[in-house]
Design a protein around this motif. Structure first.
Motif, PDB file in Angstrom:
ATOM      1  N   ARG A 155       0.833  -1.218   0.000  1.00 39.51           N
ATOM      2  CA  ARG A 155       0.000   0.000   0.000  1.00 39.51           C
ATOM      3  C   ARG A 155       0.864   1.263   0.000  1.00 39.51           C
ATOM      4  O   ARG A 155       0.727   2.151   0.835  1.00 39.51           O
ATOM      5  CB  ARG A 155      -0.937  -0.001   1.212  1.00 39.51           C
ATOM      6  CG  ARG A 155      -2.028  -1.053   1.169  1.00 39.51           C
ATOM      7  CD  ARG A 155      -3.434  -0.496   1.214  1.00 39.51           C
ATOM      8  NE  ARG A 155      -3.665   0.556   2.163  1.00 39.51           N
ATOM      9  CZ  ARG A 155      -4.276   0.419   3.354  1.00 39.51           C
ATOM     10  NH1 ARG A 155      -4.677  -0.775   3.758  1.00 39.51           N
ATOM     11  NH2 ARG A 155      -4.496   1.460   4.117  1.00 39.51           N
ATOM     12  N   LEU A 156       1.760   1.349  -0.977  1.00 37.60           N
ATOM     13  CA  LEU A 156       2.670   2.482  -1.074  1.00 37.60           C
ATOM     14  C   LEU A 156       2.154   3.581  -1.999  1.00 37.60           C
ATOM     15  O   LEU A 156       2.809   4.597  -2.153  1.00 37.60           O
ATOM     16  CB  LEU A 156       4.050   2.014  -1.553  1.00 37.60           C
ATOM     17  CG  LEU A 156       4.811   1.092  -0.606  1.00 37.60           C
ATOM     18  CD1 LEU A 156       6.137   0.679  -1.229  1.00 37.60           C
ATOM     19  CD2 LEU A 156       5.032   1.756   0.749  1.00 37.60           C
ATOM     20  N   HIS A 157       1.004   3.368  -2.634  1.00 42.17           N
ATOM     21  CA  HIS A 157       0.463   4.381  -3.520  1.00 42.17           C
ATOM     22  C   HIS A 157      -0.211   5.488  -2.711  1.00 42.17           C
ATOM     23  O   HIS A 157      -0.761   5.242  -1.639  1.00 42.17           O
ATOM     24  CB  HIS A 157      -0.556   3.752  -4.473  1.00 42.17           C
ATOM     25  CG  HIS A 157      -0.027   2.596  -5.250  1.00 42.17           C
ATOM     26  ND1 HIS A 157       1.105   2.689  -6.029  1.00 42.17           N
ATOM     27  CD2 HIS A 157      -0.445   1.302  -5.354  1.00 42.17           C
ATOM     28  CE1 HIS A 157       1.349   1.520  -6.590  1.00 42.17           C
ATOM     29  NE2 HIS A 157       0.427   0.666  -6.192  1.00 42.17           N
ATOM     30  N   PRO A 158      -0.187   6.734  -3.207  1.00 44.20           N
ATOM     31  CA  PRO A 158      -0.872   7.825  -2.498  1.00 44.20           C
ATOM     32  C   PRO A 158      -2.367   7.541  -2.385  1.00 44.20           C
ATOM     33  O   PRO A 158      -3.054   7.377  -3.402  1.00 44.20           O
ATOM     34  CB  PRO A 158      -0.582   9.053  -3.371  1.00 44.20           C
ATOM     35  CG  PRO A 158      -0.184   8.507  -4.711  1.00 44.20           C
ATOM     36  CD  PRO A 158       0.458   7.190  -4.451  1.00 44.20           C
ATOM     37  N   GLU A 159      -2.855   7.481  -1.167  1.00 41.29           N
ATOM     38  CA  GLU A 159      -4.233   7.050  -0.919  1.00 41.29           C
ATOM     39  C   GLU A 159      -5.261   7.962  -1.593  1.00 41.29           C
ATOM     40  O   GLU A 159      -6.252   7.484  -2.147  1.00 41.29           O
ATOM     41  CB  GLU A 159      -4.500   7.005   0.591  1.00 41.29           C
ATOM     42  CG  GLU A 159      -3.604   6.036   1.359  1.00 41.29           C
ATOM     43  CD  GLU A 159      -4.095   4.603   1.268  1.00 41.29           C
ATOM     44  OE1 GLU A 159      -5.228   4.397   0.812  1.00 41.29           O
ATOM     45  OE2 GLU A 159      -3.341   3.691   1.668  1.00 41.29           O
ATOM     46  N   ARG A 160      -5.043   9.267  -1.573  1.00 41.72           N
ATOM     47  CA  ARG A 160      -6.056  10.189  -2.090  1.00 41.72           C
ATOM     48  C   ARG A 160      -6.171  10.155  -3.605  1.00 41.72           C
ATOM     49  O   ARG A 160      -7.212  10.524  -4.154  1.00 41.72           O
ATOM     50  CB  ARG A 160      -5.732  11.615  -1.640  1.00 41.72           C
ATOM     51  CG  ARG A 160      -5.868  11.835  -0.128  1.00 41.72           C
ATOM     52  CD  ARG A 160      -5.615  13.295   0.224  1.00 41.72           C
ATOM     53  NE  ARG A 160      -5.746  13.529   1.659  1.00 41.72           N
ATOM     54  CZ  ARG A 160      -5.575  14.719   2.239  1.00 41.72           C
ATOM     55  NH1 ARG A 160      -5.258  15.776   1.499  1.00 41.72           N
ATOM     56  NH2 ARG A 160      -5.701  14.852   3.545  1.00 41.72           N
ATOM     57  N   ARG A 161      -5.138   9.726  -4.280  1.00 39.67           N
ATOM     58  CA  ARG A 161      -5.145   9.755  -5.743  1.00 39.67           C
ATOM     59  C   ARG A 161      -5.124   8.362  -6.351  1.00 39.67           C
ATOM     60  O   ARG A 161      -4.823   8.204  -7.536  1.00 39.67           O
ATOM     61  CB  ARG A 161      -3.953  10.575  -6.258  1.00 39.67           C
ATOM     62  CG  ARG A 161      -3.944  12.018  -5.789  1.00 39.67           C
ATOM     63  CD  ARG A 161      -2.935  12.861  -6.548  1.00 39.67           C
ATOM     64  NE  ARG A 161      -1.577  12.337  -6.423  1.00 39.67           N
ATOM     65  CZ  ARG A 161      -0.758  12.630  -5.420  1.00 39.67           C
ATOM     66  NH1 ARG A 161      -1.166  13.429  -4.437  1.00 39.67           N
ATOM     67  NH2 ARG A 161       0.468  12.144  -5.376  1.00 39.67           N
TER      68      ARG A 161
END
Length: 354
Positions: free
Chosen positions: A63-69
């Protein structure tokens, strides 16, 4: 809370994973319907050109992706735990302890203002209730395990004081510090010269067998996949287009893209003066994916059906699956032969077309 899976179940289970980035003018469908299982103690290689979705799939496991985008759908289970449903606190405990990662460029992944030993000690003490002396002892043992010369002195070094190969070994030591079950390796040899690549790949394979790790290894180099993997999944346009055991997939590739990757590899059996095969065109724009097979515009066998409909996954054998309407059509150009055992192979001479 999820209970651990039975020993016979896959340690990593990815089911119908879709990852979409929404920060630009158009949403980018980076991963589309990926399904993948990795057994305990197994090495899975994800191969394909840049932009095919390999690293995005790998980073989703932490889960290293930017959560908001980022929009993520599907299931990602590691030892029975739903990674996409973990709370921030659970996620911090999960990262490094259950699943850890070797990044492509250790100089960017390691903290430049702290000695390497201090970074490893901090990681160990974050996840385990041990004294600083015990953590320092384990850090020294890890440096010895990854074959760093003068390990006690190197623990006091900063990342910029190490060579590229030594930094990558330190990155491996940090990834193994908390004894994870799953190790993710994102093209860990890309920036290294051929001799060091071989050393790092052999080290990873040795450590994987010694520690019983499950490994997902991302690479554009089919030769590297042969060197370390038990199974190979080929990605294109955000989808897995072919998957199988490394021996079966290399012996009898069925997807035209897999065949083209093999054919574009330089190898010792080439006739002098013979040209390398190339793949015409460019990978698809993930913000404007075509309705049919993403490889259709570059495929010499594509039909109208390929351009209009998404092919289903079909079983070639019990250990081999392909996503292609034309997989039973004889290939027009024979794929380059790769060795069936790692001992026949010299790492570092495979380059996917740009």
């Amino acid at each position: 809370m999820n209970s651990p899976q039975p020993a016979s179940a896959p340690l990593v289970q990815i089911e119908d994973l879709c990852v979409t980035f929404t920060g630009g003018k158009l949403p980018v469908q980076a991963v589309s319907g990926v399904t993948l299982n990795v057994a305990r103690g197994q090495v899975m290689a994800l191969i394909g050109e840049s932009g095919s979705g390999k690293s995005v799939t790998l980073r989703t496991l932490l889960r290293l992706h930017p959560e908001r985008r980022t929009q993520m759908r599907g299931k990602v289970l590691v030892d029975g735990r739903d990674v996409l449903a973990l709370s921030p606190r659970e996620l911090n405990d999960y990262r490094g302890k259950t699943t850890s990662m070797i990044f492509q460029e250790p100089l960017l992944a390691l903290d430049p203002v702290y000695p390497l030993g201090q970074q490893i000690v901090e990681a160990i003490r974050r996840h385990e209730p041990v004294s600083r002396a015990e953590a320092e002892r384990r850090a020294l043992a890890l440096f010895e395990q990854v074959r760093i010369p003068s390990p006690a002195r190197r623990l006091l070094a900063y990342p910029h004081e190490m060579s590229g190969g030594m930094r990558q070994r330190a990155m491996i030591a940090l990834a193994l510090a908390c004894r994870p079950q799953v190790l993710l390796a994102d093209e860990p040899t890309t920036a290294l010269d051929a001799t060091v690549q071989i050393q790092i790949l052999l080290l990873l394979r040795e450590l994987q067998r010694e520690l019983g790790l499950s490994v997902i290894f991302v690479t554009h180099d089919i030769g590297a996949a042969v060197e370390v993997a038990d199974r190979v999944a080929v990605m294109y346009g955000g989808r897995i287009v072919e998957e199988g055991s490394v021996r079966e997939l290399i012996r009898a590739p069925r997807h035209p893209y897999t065949q083209a990757l093999l054919g574009s590899r330089s190898h010792g059996a080439m006739v002098p003066g013979q040209r390398l095969q190339t793949i015409s065109g460019s990978p698809p724009d993930l913000a404007r994916l075509p309705p049919g097979c993403s490889f259709a515009e570059r495929c010499p066998r594509a039909s109208d059906l390929c351009r209009s409909s998404q092919p289903p996954v079909e079983a070639v054998s019990a250990d081999h699956a392909v996503r292609c309407f034309q997989w039973q059509v004889p290939e027009r150009a024979a794929a380059a032969r790769l060795p069936e055992t790692p001992s026949e192979h010299a790492v570092g001479d495979t380059h996917a077309p740009a």
